[in-house]
Every structure is written in C-alpha cells, then in structure tokens.
Design a protein around this motif. Structure first.
Motif, PDB file in Angstrom:
ATOM      1  N   TYR A 179      17.881   2.697   7.568  1.00 10.07           N
ATOM      2  CA  TYR A 179      17.742   3.587   8.726  1.00 10.07           C
ATOM      3  C   TYR A 179      18.383   2.963   9.958  1.00 10.07           C
ATOM      4  CZ  TYR A 179      14.868   7.598   7.421  1.00 10.07           C
ATOM      5  OH  TYR A 179      14.425   8.790   6.916  1.00 10.07           O
ATOM      6  N   LEU A 180      18.003   1.714  10.222  1.00  8.04           N
ATOM      7  CA  LEU A 180      18.493   1.065  11.437  1.00  8.04           C
ATOM      8  C   LEU A 180      19.997   0.829  11.391  1.00  8.04           C
ATOM      9  CD1 LEU A 180      15.563  -1.446  12.017  1.00  8.04           C
ATOM     10  CD2 LEU A 180      15.922   0.788  13.088  1.00  8.04           C
ATOM     11  N   SER A 181      20.510   0.411  10.253  1.00  6.77           N
ATOM     12  CA  SER A 181      21.951   0.166  10.168  1.00  6.77           C
ATOM     13  C   SER A 181      22.742   1.472  10.178  1.00  6.77           C
ATOM     14  CB  SER A 181      22.304  -0.666   8.935  1.00  6.77           C
ATOM     15  OG  SER A 181      22.055   0.056   7.759  1.00  6.77           O
ATOM     16  N   GLY A 182      22.084   2.565   9.828  1.00  2.00           N
ATOM     17  CA  GLY A 182      22.730   3.871   9.856  1.00  2.00           C
ATOM     18  C   GLY A 182      22.667   4.546  11.214  1.00  2.00           C
ATOM     19  N   GLY A 183      22.124   3.849  12.214  1.00  4.73           N
ATOM     20  CA  GLY A 183      22.085   4.391  13.567  1.00  4.73           C
ATOM     21  C   GLY A 183      20.794   5.090  13.945  1.00  4.73           C
ATOM     22  N   GLU A 184      19.864   5.177  13.009  1.00  5.79           N
ATOM     23  CA  GLU A 184      18.567   5.792  13.323  1.00  5.79           C
ATOM     24  C   GLU A 184      17.710   4.780  14.080  1.00  5.79           C
ATOM     25  OE1 GLU A 184      17.730   8.919  12.734  1.00  5.79           O
ATOM     26  OE2 GLU A 184      19.543   9.366  11.611  1.00  5.79           O
ATOM     27  N   ASN A 185      16.692   5.276  14.756  1.00  3.97           N
ATOM     28  CA  ASN A 185      15.802   4.363  15.463  1.00  3.97           C
ATOM     29  C   ASN A 185      14.484   4.203  14.692  1.00  3.97           C
ATOM     30  OD1 ASN A 185      14.107   6.556  16.137  1.00  3.97           O
ATOM     31  ND2 ASN A 185      15.259   6.937  18.016  1.00  3.97           N
ATOM     32  N   LEU A 186      13.680   3.276  15.142  1.00  8.60           N
ATOM     33  CA  LEU A 186      12.423   2.979  14.464  1.00  8.60           C
ATOM     34  C   LEU A 186      11.508   4.202  14.430  1.00  8.60           C
ATOM     35  CD1 LEU A 186      10.575   0.952  13.069  1.00  8.60           C
ATOM     36  CD2 LEU A 186       9.807   0.212  15.335  1.00  8.60           C
ATOM     37  N   ASP A 187      11.486   4.972  15.496  1.00  5.34           N
ATOM     38  CA  ASP A 187      10.628   6.158  15.525  1.00  5.34           C
ATOM     39  C   ASP A 187      11.014   7.158  14.434  1.00  5.34           C
ATOM     40  OD1 ASP A 187       8.974   5.307  17.611  1.00  5.34           O
ATOM     41  OD2 ASP A 187      10.363   6.060  19.126  1.00  5.34           O
ATOM     42  N   GLY A 203       0.797  -1.222   0.000  1.00  5.92           N
ATOM     43  CA  GLY A 203       0.000   0.000   0.000  1.00  5.92           C
ATOM     44  C   GLY A 203       0.829   1.272   0.000  1.00  5.92           C
ATOM     45  N   THR A 204       2.151   1.117  -0.108  1.00  4.41           N
ATOM     46  CA  THR A 204       3.040   2.276  -0.109  1.00  4.41           C
ATOM     47  C   THR A 204       4.037   2.133  -1.255  1.00  4.41           C
ATOM     48  OG1 THR A 204       4.896   1.418   1.207  1.00  4.41           O
ATOM     49  CG2 THR A 204       2.971   2.214   2.427  1.00  4.41           C
ATOM     50  N   ARG A 205       4.880   3.128  -1.386  1.00  2.00           N
ATOM     51  CA  ARG A 205       6.023   3.052  -2.297  1.00  2.00           C
ATOM     52  C   ARG A 205       7.314   3.118  -1.481  1.00  2.00           C
ATOM     53  NH1 ARG A 205       5.035   3.689  -7.582  1.00  2.00           N
ATOM     54  NH2 ARG A 205       7.020   4.689  -7.983  1.00  2.00           N
ATOM     55  N   VAL A 206       7.224   2.671  -0.242  1.00  3.19           N
ATOM     56  CA  VAL A 206       8.374   2.700   0.674  1.00  3.19           C
ATOM     57  C   VAL A 206       9.078   1.345   0.620  1.00  3.19           C
ATOM     58  CG1 VAL A 206       9.134   2.994   3.067  1.00  3.19           C
ATOM     59  CG2 VAL A 206       7.177   4.316   2.204  1.00  3.19           C
ATOM     60  N   PRO A 207      10.293   1.320   0.077  1.00  2.00           N
ATOM     61  CA  PRO A 207      11.031   0.059   0.016  1.00  2.00           C
ATOM     62  C   PRO A 207      11.375  -0.473   1.412  1.00  2.00           C
ATOM     63  CG  PRO A 207      11.974   1.657  -1.501  1.00  2.00           C
ATOM     64  CD  PRO A 207      10.998   2.401  -0.619  1.00  2.00           C
ATOM     65  N   LEU A 208      11.290  -1.757   1.557  1.00  2.00           N
ATOM     66  CA  LEU A 208      11.668  -2.413   2.807  1.00  2.00           C
ATOM     67  C   LEU A 208      13.118  -2.080   3.152  1.00  2.00           C
ATOM     68  CD1 LEU A 208      11.055  -4.438   5.067  1.00  2.00           C
ATOM     69  CD2 LEU A 208      11.691  -6.249   3.481  1.00  2.00           C
ATOM     70  N   LYS A 209      13.944  -1.964   2.142  1.00  2.00           N
ATOM     71  CA  LYS A 209      15.368  -1.641   2.331  1.00  2.00           C
ATOM     72  C   LYS A 209      15.547  -0.345   3.122  1.00  2.00           C
ATOM     73  CE  LYS A 209      19.605  -0.928  -0.383  1.00  2.00           C
ATOM     74  NZ  LYS A 209      20.098   0.145   0.447  1.00  2.00           N
ATOM     75  N   ASN A 210      14.634   0.595   2.953  1.00  3.97           N
ATOM     76  CA  ASN A 210      14.745   1.856   3.693  1.00  3.97           C
ATOM     77  C   ASN A 210      14.746   1.629   5.199  1.00  3.97           C
ATOM     78  OD1 ASN A 210      14.559   2.913   1.130  1.00  3.97           O
ATOM     79  ND2 ASN A 210      13.010   4.427   1.645  1.00  3.97           N
ATOM     80  N   SER A 257       3.013   1.677   8.977  1.00  4.23           N
ATOM     81  CA  SER A 257       2.578   1.592  10.375  1.00  4.23           C
ATOM     82  C   SER A 257       3.668   0.947  11.225  1.00  4.23           C
ATOM     83  CB  SER A 257       1.292   0.766  10.487  1.00  4.23           C
ATOM     84  OG  SER A 257       1.559  -0.601  10.245  1.00  4.23           O
ATOM     85  N   ARG A 258       3.637   1.257  12.496  1.00  2.09           N
ATOM     86  CA  ARG A 258       4.579   0.642  13.442  1.00  2.09           C
ATOM     87  C   ARG A 258       4.421  -0.884  13.407  1.00  2.09           C
ATOM     88  NH1 ARG A 258       7.742   1.979  17.668  1.00  2.09           N
ATOM     89  NH2 ARG A 258       7.157   4.152  17.435  1.00  2.09           N
ATOM     90  N   ALA A 259       3.181  -1.344  13.372  1.00  3.43           N
ATOM     91  CA  ALA A 259       2.929  -2.788  13.353  1.00  3.43           C
ATOM     92  C   ALA A 259       3.574  -3.443  12.136  1.00  3.43           C
ATOM     93  CB  ALA A 259       1.428  -3.058  13.382  1.00  3.43           C
ATOM     94  N   ASN A 260       3.489  -2.799  10.974  1.00  4.37           N
ATOM     95  CA  ASN A 260       4.080  -3.377   9.768  1.00  4.37           C
ATOM     96  C   ASN A 260       5.603  -3.342   9.822  1.00  4.37           C
ATOM     97  OD1 ASN A 260       1.609  -3.992   8.771  1.00  4.37           O
ATOM     98  ND2 ASN A 260       1.628  -2.507   7.119  1.00  4.37           N
ATOM     99  N   ALA A 261       6.164  -2.279  10.355  1.00  2.48           N
ATOM    100  CA  ALA A 261       7.625  -2.201  10.476  1.00  2.48           C
ATOM    101  C   ALA A 261       8.127  -3.286  11.434  1.00  2.48           C
ATOM    102  CB  ALA A 261       8.050  -0.815  10.955  1.00  2.48           C
ATOM    103  N   LEU A 262       7.444  -3.456  12.546  1.00  6.13           N
ATOM    104  CA  LEU A 262       7.848  -4.485  13.504  1.00  6.13           C
ATOM    105  C   LEU A 262       7.666  -5.881  12.919  1.00  6.13           C
ATOM    106  CD1 LEU A 262       6.453  -2.971  16.824  1.00  6.13           C
ATOM    107  CD2 LEU A 262       8.860  -3.153  16.105  1.00  6.13           C
ATOM    108  N   ALA A 263       6.598  -6.079  12.161  1.00  7.59           N
ATOM    109  CA  ALA A 263       6.377  -7.383  11.523  1.00  7.59           C
ATOM    110  C   ALA A 263       7.477  -7.675  10.506  1.00  7.59           C
ATOM    111  CB  ALA A 263       5.000  -7.432  10.870  1.00  7.59           C
ATOM    112  N   ALA A 264       7.914  -6.662   9.771  1.00  6.04           N
ATOM    113  CA  ALA A 264       8.998  -6.847   8.800  1.00  6.04           C
ATOM    114  C   ALA A 264      10.292  -7.226   9.512  1.00  6.04           C
ATOM    115  CB  ALA A 264       9.200  -5.575   7.976  1.00  6.04           C
ATOM    116  N   LEU A 265      10.569  -6.592  10.629  1.00  4.00           N
ATOM    117  CA  LEU A 265      11.769  -6.935  11.395  1.00  4.00           C
ATOM    118  C   LEU A 265      11.670  -8.354  11.948  1.00  4.00           C
ATOM    119  CD1 LEU A 265      12.314  -3.554  13.258  1.00  4.00           C
ATOM    120  CD2 LEU A 265      13.704  -4.507  11.393  1.00  4.00           C
ATOM    121  N   GLU A 266      10.497  -8.739  12.382  1.00  9.13           N
ATOM    122  CA  GLU A 266      10.292 -10.097  12.880  1.00  9.13           C
ATOM    123  C   GLU A 266      10.491 -11.123  11.761  1.00  9.13           C
ATOM    124  OE1 GLU A 266       9.569 -13.263  15.386  1.00  9.13           O
ATOM    125  OE2 GLU A 266       9.927 -11.177  15.913  1.00  9.13           O
TER     126      GLU A 266
END
Length: 80
Positions: free
Chosen positions: A32-40, A21-28, A50-59
């Motif tokens: 972010y995380l490998s570059g030192g940024e946090n999930l927020d 439902g987005t054009r946001v690549p999972l790689k992004n 959504s936070r739920a989708n980001a957490l599900a992708a990490l899982e």
C-alpha cells in the motif's frame, strides 16, 4: 512486545508473516505504502489491523533496516 504483532504460522496463509490475529499479510502494508496509498487507506481496507500494530510494524522495519544496518563503506573510484 513488538514482535507479538506479527506471526508466522504454517497453518495461516502458508506461513506468510501476518498481523497477529488476522489473515492480513504484513506485505500488504508495504505494498500500500509503496504504491502511493497512505496508512489511513490501508487501515480502512483492513479494519482487523489496528493503527498501533501498523505503526509498530513500520517501526520494526525501520529499526531492522536503518538502525541496525552496517555503516556505509566508501567505495574507491578510479580516475581515468
């Protein structure tokens, strides 16, 4: 189902895996995380994910890389 959070469609970003439902690549998210940024920070910059989708992708990544990895093998070393 977790797999519903990611889609690969040749008509969307040339088939790059994106959050459904987005054009946001999972790689992004990983960049972010490998570059030192946090999930927020990621969620703030990509509000269509959504936070739920980001957490599900990490899982999903965790499960595929850690839980399903073959057991470690001992590598024999030669003594000089």
């Amino acid at each position: 189902m977790k797999l519903d959070i990611i889609q690969c469609n040749p008509q969307i970003m040339g088939g790059t895996p994106v959050f459904t439902g987005t054009r946001v690549p999972l790689k992004n998210l990983f960049d972010y995380l490998s570059g030192g940024e946090n999930l927020d920070s990621f969620l703030e910059d990509f509000p269509s994910v959504s936070r739920a989708n980001a957490l599900a992708a990490l899982e999903m990544a965790h499960e595929s890389l850690v839980d399903h990895a073959p057991p470690a093998r001992r590598i024999a070393t030669e003594k000089a």
